[in-house]
Motif scaffolding. Structure first.
Motif, PDB file in Angstrom:
ATOM      1  N   UNK A 110     168.517 -48.510  10.240  1.00  0.00           N
ATOM      2  CA  UNK A 110     169.725 -48.921  10.957  1.00  0.00           C
ATOM      3  C   UNK A 110     169.577 -50.317  11.542  1.00  0.00           C
ATOM      4  N   UNK A 111     168.398 -50.610  12.083  1.00  0.00           N
ATOM      5  CA  UNK A 111     168.209 -51.909  12.739  1.00  0.00           C
ATOM      6  C   UNK A 111     168.012 -53.050  11.751  1.00  0.00           C
ATOM      7  N   UNK A 112     168.002 -52.724  10.447  1.00  0.00           N
ATOM      8  CA  UNK A 112     167.979 -53.775   9.428  1.00  0.00           C
ATOM      9  C   UNK A 112     169.381 -54.157   8.966  1.00  0.00           C
ATOM     10  N   UNK A 113     170.390 -53.413   9.418  1.00  0.00           N
ATOM     11  CA  UNK A 113     171.750 -53.666   8.962  1.00  0.00           C
ATOM     12  C   UNK A 113     172.345 -54.886   9.647  1.00  0.00           C
ATOM     13  N   UNK A 168     174.178 -56.569   1.360  1.00  0.00           N
ATOM     14  CA  UNK A 168     174.211 -56.138   2.753  1.00  0.00           C
ATOM     15  C   UNK A 168     175.188 -54.982   2.934  1.00  0.00           C
ATOM     16  N   UNK A 169     176.344 -55.043   2.258  1.00  0.00           N
ATOM     17  CA  UNK A 169     177.313 -53.949   2.331  1.00  0.00           C
ATOM     18  C   UNK A 169     176.721 -52.671   1.758  1.00  0.00           C
ATOM     19  N   UNK A 170     175.979 -52.795   0.658  1.00  0.00           N
ATOM     20  CA  UNK A 170     175.374 -51.621   0.039  1.00  0.00           C
ATOM     21  C   UNK A 170     174.323 -50.987   0.946  1.00  0.00           C
ATOM     22  N   UNK A 171     173.615 -51.802   1.734  1.00  0.00           N
ATOM     23  CA  UNK A 171     172.637 -51.242   2.667  1.00  0.00           C
ATOM     24  C   UNK A 171     173.332 -50.389   3.733  1.00  0.00           C
TER      25      UNK A 171
END
Length: 324
Positions: A110-113, A168-171
């Motif tokens: 989550x904190x990589x988003x 980034x959206x896919x993550x």
């Protein structure tokens, strides 16, 4: 630090701020941690101390920026780019943590988003006083389930429809899938209930705005396939559907048509030019089955007062739908 302590914390923090500004990247990560550790050990910090600390880039980000990733790939990591102040306008600062109430650990992912208006901070929660210091500085320390059910829904549409990269959206979508597909049943339901009204799924009809998953029909449902040209507003964009089908189902994507959609398909069938073509016969078969399923569902309801088909379904059933 020890040499400056006798001057008092208000003077000390001002001097440290000046020194950090002078040294820039030469103010090492270890020195920044030492500053935070010192003030975390204090029982009370004045308003001047807290205000000054917020303006200083002392706080380690949990997720690297695109610039930092490119620097890192080029072998040129920057200490300064890894640390942020806490005074950026329109930004909330978070530290996320896992609890025993989730099946999997989600905090790291989550904190990589990259979410608009969110900055995630790495924090050593085992360091004495760090949690209290971060709280007094306005950092939100939140468990992952609370973040996903209370904060993520409001960020989802802009995170997926903004200027960020497709990767980034896919993550973001992969992490959402981990919650609504791979978590235990109770957590899946809590997250799905929080997200199901959010309009973020692109439709086949690209001119329309994205829609919530629960307003869309599974494109592989036979009746949806048969009337795909007429249900473009209710079908997810094919590439999105193939990539995220499990997530869409977890968020309530339907395998059946709603009454208004059944009526639309019935009207389309009644207006067909060649009622005996193979395509029309197939449409008739699947529409009749869909109408029968809807009527069976309604007539089997426990409450007798609710055993009344909608006007759209009755109108569709009375139309010219049985073509043989």
């Amino acid at each position: 630090l020890q040499a400056l302590v006798p001057r008092g914390d208000d003077k000390l923090v001002s001097l440290l701020a000046e020194k950090l500004e002078q040294l820039g990247d030469h103010f090492s990560a270890r020195m920044r941690e030492a500053v935070l550790k010192y003030f975390a050990m204090r029982r009370q910090n004045s308003g001047i101390v807290l205000s000054t600390l917020r303006k200083m880039p002392l706080f380690l980000r949990a997720n690297p920026t695109a610039t930092e990733r490119s620097l890192r790939s080029a072998g040129e990591p920057s200490v300064g780019s890894r640390f942020v102040p806490l005074d950026l306008s329109g930004v909330r600062y978070y530290h996320l943590y896992d609890t025993k109430h989730t099946k999997h650990k989600h905090a790291g992912n989550l904190m990589q988003l990259r979410l608009p208006g969110c900055c995630f901070l790495a924090m050593d929660s085992h360091q004495t006083g760090f949690q209290e210091l971060y709280k007094s500085l306005g950092v939100y320390s939140v468990d992952t389930l609370t973040f996903v059910t209370e904060t993520l829904p409001g960020k989802l549409a802009s995170a997926l429809g903004g200027r960020g990269s497709e990767a980034e959206a896919n993550r973001v979508l992969e992490e959402l899938t981990a919650w609504v597909v791979d978590e235990d049943e109770l957590n899946r339901k809590r997250v799905a209930d929080a997200v199901k009204k959010v309009a973020f799924v692109p439709c086949v009809d690209g001119e329309r705005r994205p829609r919530p998953a629960r307003d869309l029909v599974d494109a592989d449902a036979p009746v949806a396939k048969a009337f795909a040209a007429d249900l473009q507003h209710a079908l997810p964009e094919p590439r999105f559907f193939q990539a995220h089908r499990k997530m869409l189902k977890g968020l309530g994507m339907r395998s059946y048509l709603r009454p208004a959609e059944l009526k639309l398909c019935a009207d389309r069938l009644a207006a067909s030019v060649d009622p005996l073509s193979e395509e029309t016969t197939k449409q008739s078969f699947w529409l009749v089955e869909a109408l029968a399923s809807n009527l069976l569902f309604v007539f089997n309801k426990v409450d007798p007062a609710k055993r009344k088909p909608s006007s759209d379904v009755l109108a569709a059933a009375r139309g010219r739908v049985l073509l043989t």
